[in-house]
Design an enzyme around this catalytic site. Structure first.
Site, short mmCIF file in Angstrom:
data_model
loop_
_atom_site.label_atom_id
_atom_site.label_comp_id
_atom_site.label_asym_id
_atom_site.label_seq_id
_atom_site.Cartn_x
_atom_site.Cartn_y
_atom_site.Cartn_z
N ASP A 8 0.86 -1.17 0.00
CA ASP A 8 0.00 0.00 0.00
C ASP A 8 0.90 1.23 0.00
OD1 ASP A 8 -2.33 1.66 0.53
OD2 ASP A 8 -1.61 1.77 2.60
N ASP A 10 -0.40 5.19 0.80
CA ASP A 10 -0.75 6.15 1.85
C ASP A 10 -0.81 5.50 3.23
OD1 ASP A 10 -0.98 7.99 -0.14
OD2 ASP A 10 -3.15 8.08 -0.16
N ASP A 202 -1.98 -0.67 6.04
CA ASP A 202 -2.30 -0.05 7.33
C ASP A 202 -3.79 0.13 7.59
OD1 ASP A 202 -2.47 2.14 5.35
OD2 ASP A 202 -2.75 3.39 7.13
#
Length: 271
Positions: A8, A10, A202
């Site tokens: 990922d 961001d 996250d």
């Protein structure tokens, strides 16, 4: 051992507020020097990811818009896993007007407004508006209204997926679809060199990707405690958020790689 790293952006490889990736630079350079592919798997648009890849010197395949499309530069091929936004966004907006749901999204906002909401530059915000498969939104209505909205868009073949900053309206795909397709294309390795897949994320929209990996890295964030994992052979939870946590996790994984301890965590055949 062949190894694939899916990540990922961001809040993981990239700082959520500043968008810096510098704290993870050393691990990225090590992976590149060992010719270990780093495959970006992000909610960002293809144009945004291409800009990030150019900055990092990456030329690997990448996955955009939460798993909607897989770009294979070496094959000059794009594989689609999502229903195009243009086929359903009008119906969603009609539903919003009829039921008076309180939300706005990327289609409604100018690049200037997106820049203020996200901290992106206006040029980056323009790239973020080039969406083909998903519509990120800010929900301003009640929890009950959201549940009702989810039931209504399900009738349109759509779903809501929660990221770090926005909810995403999209069809029924996630970050695992393109990832699993890529894994299936890998040749079956010998038992002495199992295929190792690593995924780093996250937020709840990373959950399917993390569950599809041999080693899942949960980067610390405000929403990381809501990620539920039952698929990986090993789970690493970082103490630090963003690229600092990304660097720490990859340092640990590379040590395991060098020691040969990753063999017990890999797959001996493509999935």
């Amino acid at each position: 051992m062949p190894i694939l790293v899916f990540t990922d952006l961001d809040g993981s490889l990239m700082e959520r507020e500043t968008y810096s990736m510098e704290p993870a630079r050393l691990a990225l350079q090590t992976l590149q020097s060992r010719e270990i592919p780093v495959i970006i798997n992000s909610s960002k648009t293809a144009q945004e990811i291409q800009a990030v890849q150019k900055k990092l010197g990456l030329s690997e395949a990448f996955v955009s818009e939460n798993g909607a499309s897989l770009y294979l530069p070496k094959a000059d091929e794009i594989r689609e896993f999502g229903q195009p936004r243009e086929t359903w966004l009008g119906a969603v907006h009609q539903l919003r007007a009829k039921e008076k749901y309180l939300f706005t999204g990327f289609y409604d906002w100018s690049a200037r407004e997106i820049s203020k909401l996200t901290g992106l530059s206006q040029e980056q915000a323009k790239l973020s508006k080039i969406r083909q498969y998903s519509e990120p939104i800010l929900w301003c209505d009640s929890v009950d209204a959201r549940a009702k909205f989810e039931r209504r868009i399900a009738q349109l073949g759509l779903r809501l997926l929660e990221g770090g900053r926005f909810l995403s309206i999209q069809s029924h795909f996630d970050k695992s679809n393109a990832m699993n397709w890529m894994i299936q294309q890998q040749p079956a390795p010998p038992k002495s060199q199992p295929l190792i897949t690593v995924a780093l994320g996250d937020s709840p929209n990373d959950e399917a990707m993390l569950n599809s990996a041999d080693i899942a890295v949960v980067i610390k964030s405000a929403k990381s405690d809501r990620i539920r994992l039952n698929g990986p052979n090993k789970v690493i939870k970082t103490k630090h958020p963003g690229p600092v946590g990304w660097q720490d996790a990859m340092t640990e994984i590379l040590k395991l790689y060098d020691s040969g301890l990753l063999r017990s965590m890999g797959n001996y055949s493509s999935q």
